[in-house]
Design an enzyme around this catalytic site. Structure first.
Site, short mmCIF file in Angstrom:
data_model
loop_
_atom_site.label_atom_id
_atom_site.label_comp_id
_atom_site.label_asym_id
_atom_site.label_seq_id
_atom_site.Cartn_x
_atom_site.Cartn_y
_atom_site.Cartn_z
NE ARG A 45 -2.30 -0.91 3.43
CZ ARG A 45 -2.85 -1.34 4.56
NH1 ARG A 45 -4.14 -1.42 4.65
NH2 ARG A 45 -2.12 -1.66 5.59
CB VAL A 132 0.55 -21.45 14.44
CG1 VAL A 132 0.37 -21.95 15.87
CG2 VAL A 132 -0.74 -21.66 13.66
CE LYS A 205 -1.10 -16.16 16.46
NZ LYS A 205 -0.56 -15.22 17.44
N1 HSE Z 1 -0.66 -10.25 17.35
C1 HSE Z 1 -0.01 -11.50 17.33
C2 HSE Z 1 0.55 -11.78 18.72
C3 HSE Z 1 1.09 -11.48 16.32
O1 HSE Z 1 0.62 -10.85 19.53
O2 HSE Z 1 0.90 -12.90 19.01
C4 HSE Z 1 1.63 -12.83 15.97
O3 HSE Z 1 0.66 -13.67 15.44
#
Ligand code: HSE
Length: 437
Positions: A45, A132, A205
């Protein structure tokens, strides 16, 4: 051999990290992959980021479809995040016969079944290690390293932002909002940070981990999801006094009645290794019937740790470019026609131990009333702590730890306790997980 040409979508935190790692380690990566991996077309972007990252000899565009339709591109790396246009873009890349590497957990958790079916039809790979637990190669471990096991359960700290917040609250007595702002500055948090604090990111996840661990379809909509925004500093201290740490866990467990899929805060005995995983670090504990418990630890978010997983996927894809699609590791670890639709247990049927915090009137008989409500439902109390009343305060905190009981029974007991005239406000409930091998 000709280099493999990569089309990169997104130059945000992970995109930038991927450019840096691919360039800094290009020699090592080529020695492992057997071919050079070069960026050939990048969509972003904000193309000023390309200058900051010193991207030269690369075609630049603001249009992701220009990359997926580029005949020179062999592999598309999707690091835009979000559901759309990422889903349409990935499906287009697959339609054009390109392999895909993605860090997009939301997309895989919600649309993975569709994406993998499309990839299967076209004989291309969709790799998602970075989706994950950031840099931890846990998908590799579940899909390949543990493939001789019947996996019994998985329990993980799989959101770096949430773990960072809980760790800072405990260690430094910092406030929730202040720590969240720091996690955003450091590039750990999702574009919408409620995904981190309300457990949605961890549920994405967990959906992926459970599917690969048990050979079940991705079913995000069935994950029970609770975040950390209701955790008070006083719960963190009470837990500590009782010998526990509060962590935000994703748990997938196979039981005789079905599969548990749940994300929520939990007290864990502080002696467990996983209870000592702090800051942005993630850890995933996996119990296989043959190997026993195994623990995977590392940075769960951040530019280069996540790029480490993206680049590893790229190397994997490059190594298997010429292999017969039938002989590749299946996307969800099990052959697509061998997935089973195990029943997912509703939360009311899940059994756990509990931490309860009540505000009780400081007078005789209150504890007996609470104990009798629990006792009538067969809920056994493991520990009770009553704090001394402060001067001129009528209600005192009463902390209880119970043995395991179904969520349904606990819901009923809590409703009855809240009805007692000697109890004020609502009962705070946090589940307790011993994570015994
Ligand atoms: N926002 C996610 C975390 C980033 O804090 O784990 C990694 O997936």
């Amino acid at each position: 051999m000709k280099p493999v040409r990569v089309g990169l979508l997104g130059l945000g935190t992970v995109g930038g990290g991927t450019v840096t790692v691919l360039s800094r380690n290009s020699e090592e990566i080529a020695r492992r992959a057997g071919r050079r991996i070069m960026l050939s077309h990048v969509a972003a972007r904000n193309l000023e980021r390309a200058d900051e990252l010193n991207l030269t000899n690369v075609r630049l565009t603001e249009d992701a479809f220009a990359v997926t339709n580029d005949p020179e591109v062999d592999v598309v790396v999707e690091l835009m995040g979000g559901y759309e246009p990422a889903r349409t873009v990935i499906l287009k890349a697959i339609e054009n016969g390109k392999h895909v590497v993605t860090a997009n957990k939301a997309l895989i958790a919600l649309h993975g079944n569709e994406v993998f079916a499309a990839a299967q039809g076209k004989g291309v790979m969709v790799a998602f290690e970075a989706a994950v637990a950031g840099g931890i190669p846990v998908i590799k471990a579940v899909r390949e390293g543990l493939s001789g096991n019947r996996i019994e359960w998985v329990a993980g700290i799989i959101n770096g932002t949430g773990n960072f917040i809980l760790s800072e609250m405990r260690e430094k007595r910092r406030g929730f909002a202040d720590v969240l702002a720091e996690a955003q500055r450091l590039g750990y948090a999702e574009a919408d940070p409620t995904f981190d604090v309300e457990g949605v990111d961890a549920a994405h996840k967990l959906t992926i981990l459970a599917a690969t661990a048990f050979g079940i379809p991705l079913q995000f909509e069935r994950v029970y999801t609770e975040g950390i925004s209701q955790i008070a500093e006083e719960d963190i201290s009470h837990a500590e006094e009782l010998g526990y740490r509060i962590k935000h866990l994703g748990i997938a467990r196979r039981t005789a009645d079905g599969v548990e899929l749940r994300v929520h805060p939990a007290l864990i005995p502080y002696r467990r290794l996983i209870a000592n995983v702090d800051g942005v670090m993630n850890a995933v504990l996996i119990k296989g019937d043959a190997v026993g418990p195994t623990l995977y630890y590392g940075a769960g978010a951040g530019a280069e740790p996540t790029a480490s997983a993206v680049v590893a996927d790229l190397v994997d894809v490059v190594r298997t470019l010429t292999s017969d699609p039938e002989n590749r590791v299946p996307h969800l670890a099990f052959q697509p026609d061998a997935l089973t639709d195990l029943r997912v247990l509703p939360m009311e049927e899940v059994k756990t131990a509990y931490y309860l915090r009540l505000q009780a009137a400081d007078r005789p008989g209150v504890l007996a009333d609470v104990a009798s409500i629990l006792g009538d439902r067969g809920i056994s109390i493991e520990a009770v702590v009553q704090k001394e009343p402060l001067p001129d305060v009528q209600f005192v905190p009463l902390i209880l730890l119970t043995h395991r009981v179904s969520e349904r029974q606990m819901n009923e007991a809590i409703a009855r306790i809240e009805d007692l005239e000697s109890i004020t406000g609502s009962v705070k409930r946090i589940r307790v997980e011993h994570l015994n091998a």
